[in-house]
Design an enzyme around this catalytic site. Structure first.
Site, mmCIF file in Angstrom:
data_model
loop_
_atom_site.group_PDB
_atom_site.id
_atom_site.type_symbol
_atom_site.label_atom_id
_atom_site.label_comp_id
_atom_site.label_asym_id
_atom_site.label_seq_id
_atom_site.Cartn_x
_atom_site.Cartn_y
_atom_site.Cartn_z
ATOM 1 N N GLY A 18 0.248 4.412 8.246
ATOM 2 C CA GLY A 18 -0.027 3.496 9.340
ATOM 3 C C GLY A 18 -0.714 4.253 10.461
ATOM 4 C CG ASN A 71 -1.996 10.374 9.117
ATOM 5 O OD1 ASN A 71 -1.221 11.158 9.649
ATOM 6 N ND2 ASN A 71 -1.932 9.068 9.298
ATOM 7 C CE1 TYR A 124 4.271 -6.090 5.857
ATOM 8 C CE2 TYR A 124 2.072 -5.213 5.512
ATOM 9 C CZ TYR A 124 3.421 -5.217 5.210
ATOM 10 O OH TYR A 124 3.917 -4.338 4.275
ATOM 11 C CD GLN A 145 3.376 -1.652 -0.796
ATOM 12 O OE1 GLN A 145 3.712 -2.099 0.293
ATOM 13 N NE2 GLN A 145 2.197 -1.911 -1.345
#
Length: 335
Positions: free
Chosen positions: A290, A300, A54, A178
């Site tokens: 995210g 969220n 990332y 995942q």
């Protein structure tokens, strides 16, 4: 916040978690990443996910800085990272024993941590023997550099092979997977993995619950300039952006519009409905979200109030819109 056991283990993770893919170290700076992580923690989120790839490792660096800045007690947070794409060198990628051990050390250095709670094989590696992979992850755990290991986007057959190797050699088997999972991407989680939940007690920490934002409704009228899909240099985002113009992409947008009507009836946003739908699946341990600003996290978290509203009848109404149920004999009913 609701906390769920991660598969057949004693580890509890928040059912909503915060991931750094694309965003931290890339789309936003370290100050924003810190603010988002602080907001997540203050709202009961204890699970933070990153990976060596990332933003070229910068995501791990930014997350590590935030952890130290806020002085969180280590037992209060669950940190995961993933190994596969560690650099350009011939041994900086894949799942060789060399890269798993050296890659783990590099991740810990960037995170400024002595260990991670969860360590993932970010993708399957057909060029490395499964025995080498299992032995290497077992070694890392025995050295105290990780507590559990798992997989990401592995097939059921590959996960089963890893378990068989671990059982034969009396080593530690993968605990969690995942995978991508959302209203438009369902087959693997709802059908292919079904035996693994029962046989191995596998947990799942699912990514892309909003289908890269598509299920939030933000792309119903095009691609906003400040959205993920507007990032030109990211090949994945470009591919998703281009797909919106296809016949299949337009069909999905029509479904998102219809889902928006259900969300309106429930008094929530389309994004909250999509997250709640994922949480309704009992085989989901945590939904990785995210966020590029703290307010998104606060919005969220409100999805937790939507989950109890998803009755069997309402779930069937959603199925009537999606028309993509992969296994007719499987549903999310608690009975």
């Amino acid at each position: 916040m609701e906390y769920r056991y991660l598969g057949r283990s004693g580890l509890m993770v928040s059912c909503l978690s915060l991931g750094g893919w694309v965003t931290y170290g890339g789309q936003v700076g370290p100050e924003v990443a810190q603010s988002c992580m602080k907001t997540a923690f203050d709202n009961g989120i204890n699970f933070f996910d990153t990976a060596e790839v990332y933003s070229g490792g910068q995501c791990e660096i930014d997350m590590g800085v935030a952890i130290r800045k806020f002085g969180w007690k280590r037992s209060d947070i669950v940190i995961s990272t993933k190994l596969f794409w560690g650099g350009k060198g011939p041994n900086d990628r894949g799942l060789s024993r060399k890269h798993i051990i050296e890659g783990t050390d590099a991740c810990l250095k960037r995170l400024q941590l002595d260990y991670v709670d969860l360590l993932y094989a970010h993708r399957p590696d057909p060029d490395t023997p499964m025995e080498e992979i299992v032995r290497a992850f077992n070694y890392v755990i025995e050295k105290g550099k990780a507590f559990y290991w798992g997989t990401s986007e592995w097939s059921a057959q590959q996960i089963t092979e890893a378990h068989a190797v671990a059982e034969r050699l009396h080593l530690i088997a993968p605990l969690m997977e995942q995978p991508q999972y959302n209203m438009f991407h369902r087959d693997r989680v709802e059908k292919e993995y079904l035996p693994l939940y029962k046989i191995y007690g596998m947990g799942t920490t699912i990514w892309s619950p909003l289908a890269s934002g598509l299920l939030s409704g933000k792309y119903n009228e095009g691609v906003p300039p400040d959205s993920r899909l507007a990032i030109e240099e990211n090949a994945v985002m470009k591919r998703l952006r281009d797909s919106l113009e296809s016949e299949d992409g337009q069909a999905k947008i029509r479904k998102v519009v219809a889902m928006g009507e259900i969300a309106q009836q429930l008094g929530c946003t389309p994004a909250q409905l999509a997250l709640a739908w994922c949480l309704k699946n009992p085989n989901v341990s945590s939904v990785i979200t995210g966020a590029s600003r703290p307010s998104q996290i606060e919005e969220n978290v409100k999805c937790l109030k939507v989950v109890p509203l998803l009755t069997d009848d309402l779930m069937e109404s959603i199925e009537a819109i999606l028309t993509n149920r992969p296994a007719l004999d499987y549903n999310f009913r608690s009975s």
